[in-house]
Design a protein around this motif. Structure first.
Motif, PDB file in Angstrom:
ATOM      1  N   GLY A   2      -7.216  -6.378  12.128  1.00  0.00           N
ATOM      2  CA  GLY A   2      -6.722  -6.459  10.770  1.00  0.00           C
ATOM      3  C   GLY A   2      -6.788  -7.864  10.221  1.00  0.00           C
ATOM      4  O   GLY A   2      -7.198  -8.090   9.097  1.00  0.00           O
ATOM      5  N   GLU A   3      -6.383  -8.857  11.039  1.00  0.00           N
ATOM      6  CA  GLU A   3      -6.388 -10.241  10.582  1.00  0.00           C
ATOM      7  C   GLU A   3      -7.808 -10.718  10.327  1.00  0.00           C
ATOM      8  O   GLU A   3      -8.072 -11.459   9.379  1.00  0.00           O
ATOM      9  CB  GLU A   3      -5.703 -11.117  11.627  1.00  0.00           C
ATOM     10  N   ILE A   6      -8.915  -9.352   7.002  1.00  0.00           N
ATOM     11  CA  ILE A   6      -8.291 -10.073   5.886  1.00  0.00           C
ATOM     12  C   ILE A   6      -9.062 -11.352   5.609  1.00  0.00           C
ATOM     13  O   ILE A   6      -9.315 -11.716   4.460  1.00  0.00           O
ATOM     14  CB  ILE A   6      -6.820 -10.379   6.216  1.00  0.00           C
ATOM     15  N   ALA A  26      -2.161  -8.140   2.381  1.00  0.00           N
ATOM     16  CA  ALA A  26      -2.246  -8.442   3.817  1.00  0.00           C
ATOM     17  C   ALA A  26      -1.310  -7.548   4.620  1.00  0.00           C
ATOM     18  O   ALA A  26      -1.681  -7.039   5.689  1.00  0.00           O
ATOM     19  CB  ALA A  26      -1.904  -9.911   4.059  1.00  0.00           C
ATOM     20  N   GLU A  27      -0.093  -7.335   4.121  1.00  0.00           N
ATOM     21  CA  GLU A  27       0.861  -6.476   4.827  1.00  0.00           C
ATOM     22  C   GLU A  27       0.360  -5.037   4.913  1.00  0.00           C
ATOM     23  O   GLU A  27       0.464  -4.386   5.967  1.00  0.00           O
ATOM     24  CB  GLU A  27       2.216  -6.521   4.124  1.00  0.00           C
ATOM     25  N   ASN A  30      -2.592  -4.688   7.427  1.00  0.00           N
ATOM     26  CA  ASN A  30      -2.119  -4.725   8.814  1.00  0.00           C
ATOM     27  C   ASN A  30      -1.428  -3.422   9.217  1.00  0.00           C
ATOM     28  O   ASN A  30      -1.661  -2.899  10.313  1.00  0.00           O
ATOM     29  CB  ASN A  30      -1.176  -5.912   9.022  1.00  0.00           C
ATOM     30  N   TYR A  33      -4.010  -0.545   9.602  1.00  0.00           N
ATOM     31  CA  TYR A  33      -4.718  -0.639  10.881  1.00  0.00           C
ATOM     32  C   TYR A  33      -3.815  -0.193  12.031  1.00  0.00           C
ATOM     33  O   TYR A  33      -4.248   0.539  12.933  1.00  0.00           O
ATOM     34  CB  TYR A  33      -5.198  -2.069  11.133  1.00  0.00           C
ATOM     35  N   ALA A  34      -2.562  -0.644  12.009  1.00  0.00           N
ATOM     36  CA  ALA A  34      -1.633  -0.307  13.085  1.00  0.00           C
ATOM     37  C   ALA A  34      -1.395   1.194  13.173  1.00  0.00           C
ATOM     38  O   ALA A  34      -1.157   1.732  14.262  1.00  0.00           O
ATOM     39  CB  ALA A  34      -0.305  -1.035  12.880  1.00  0.00           C
ATOM     40  N   GLN A  79       5.605  -3.575   3.738  1.00  0.00           N
ATOM     41  CA  GLN A  79       5.719  -3.832   5.174  1.00  0.00           C
ATOM     42  C   GLN A  79       5.573  -2.559   5.998  1.00  0.00           C
ATOM     43  O   GLN A  79       5.137  -2.601   7.152  1.00  0.00           O
ATOM     44  CB  GLN A  79       7.059  -4.499   5.481  1.00  0.00           C
TER      45      GLN A  79
END
Length: 211
Positions: A2-3, A6, A26-27, A30, A33-34, A79
């Motif tokens: 994910g990072e 980004i 970005a949140e 992430n 993906y998680a 989040q």
């Protein structure tokens, strides 16, 4: 992963109006993906997995971008990758209302609410119409319905006439156990993408995409 993605998307920074939008993006990337990578590894076959992982970055970024840029007018919890809205009473199906609407306005590409019931658990999900013929409507995931909204799979699956309250319930993961409200479920990436396809100004007509 994910990072890294980004970082690849930094060239699109001009799309964001402020730092808050970039942080939300970005949140969301992430958290998507998680959620999606474990789901893919669990559900995809060995043949499907490489192709699914290859296309995942496109769909993750598209969903995150559409959400952040305001395609869905709901309170966002970036989040956790969810939308928030007070839960209302379990909706009731009105056969005549659905029949009158879908006989005239069942259109390929329209996002529709579908109620699923199983062992006392009821939830509202969203799907898209992809075929219309002979007074029958086919949804991409849930199959064939007649114009009254009754599924060919049985009474546990019912298509509703689009309404904003139903779309909100679906997007926020609202569900009921024996008609009593319970905690919301988490939407899949597919559902998050479908939510951005809803024409929130008028949920009964197709949204025209600008890109």
């Amino acid at each position: 992963m994910g990072e890294q993605y980004i970082a690849m998307s930094n060239e699109q920074s001009s799309l964001w109006h402020d730092e808050r939008e970039r942080l939300q993006f970005a949140e969301l990337v992430n958290v998507f993906y998680a959620r999606e990578i474990p789901a893919l590894t669990e559900n995809a076959t060995a043949e499907q997995l490489p192709r699914a992982l290859l296309s995942l970055p496109y769909y993750v970024e598209r969903a995150a971008r559409d959400i952040v840029q305001g395609s869905v007018p709901l309170q966002l919890d970036s989040q956790n990758g969810t939308w928030l809205s007070p839960q209302k009473a379990q909706p009731k199906w009105q056969m005549d209302v659905c029949k009158h609407y879908f006989a005239r306005h069942g259109t390929v590409g329209l996002v529709v609410p579908v109620m699923l019931s199983h062992k006392g658990l009821t939830r509202i999900v969203i799907d898209t119409i992809d075929q219309v013929r002979d007074n029958m409507i086919h949804c991409n995931q849930h199959g064939w319905f007649d114009c009254s909204g009754q599924s060919q799979k049985g009474v546990s699956t019912i298509m509703f006439k689009p309404a904003k309250a139903l779309m909100v319930a679906a997007c926020c993961g609202h569900q009921w156990q024996y008609s009593k409200a319970i905690g919301p479920r988490v939407l899949s990436l597919r559902e998050m993408l479908l939510a951005s396809m809803i024409n929130w100004k008028n949920v009964r007509i197709i949204k025209k995409r600008s890109r």
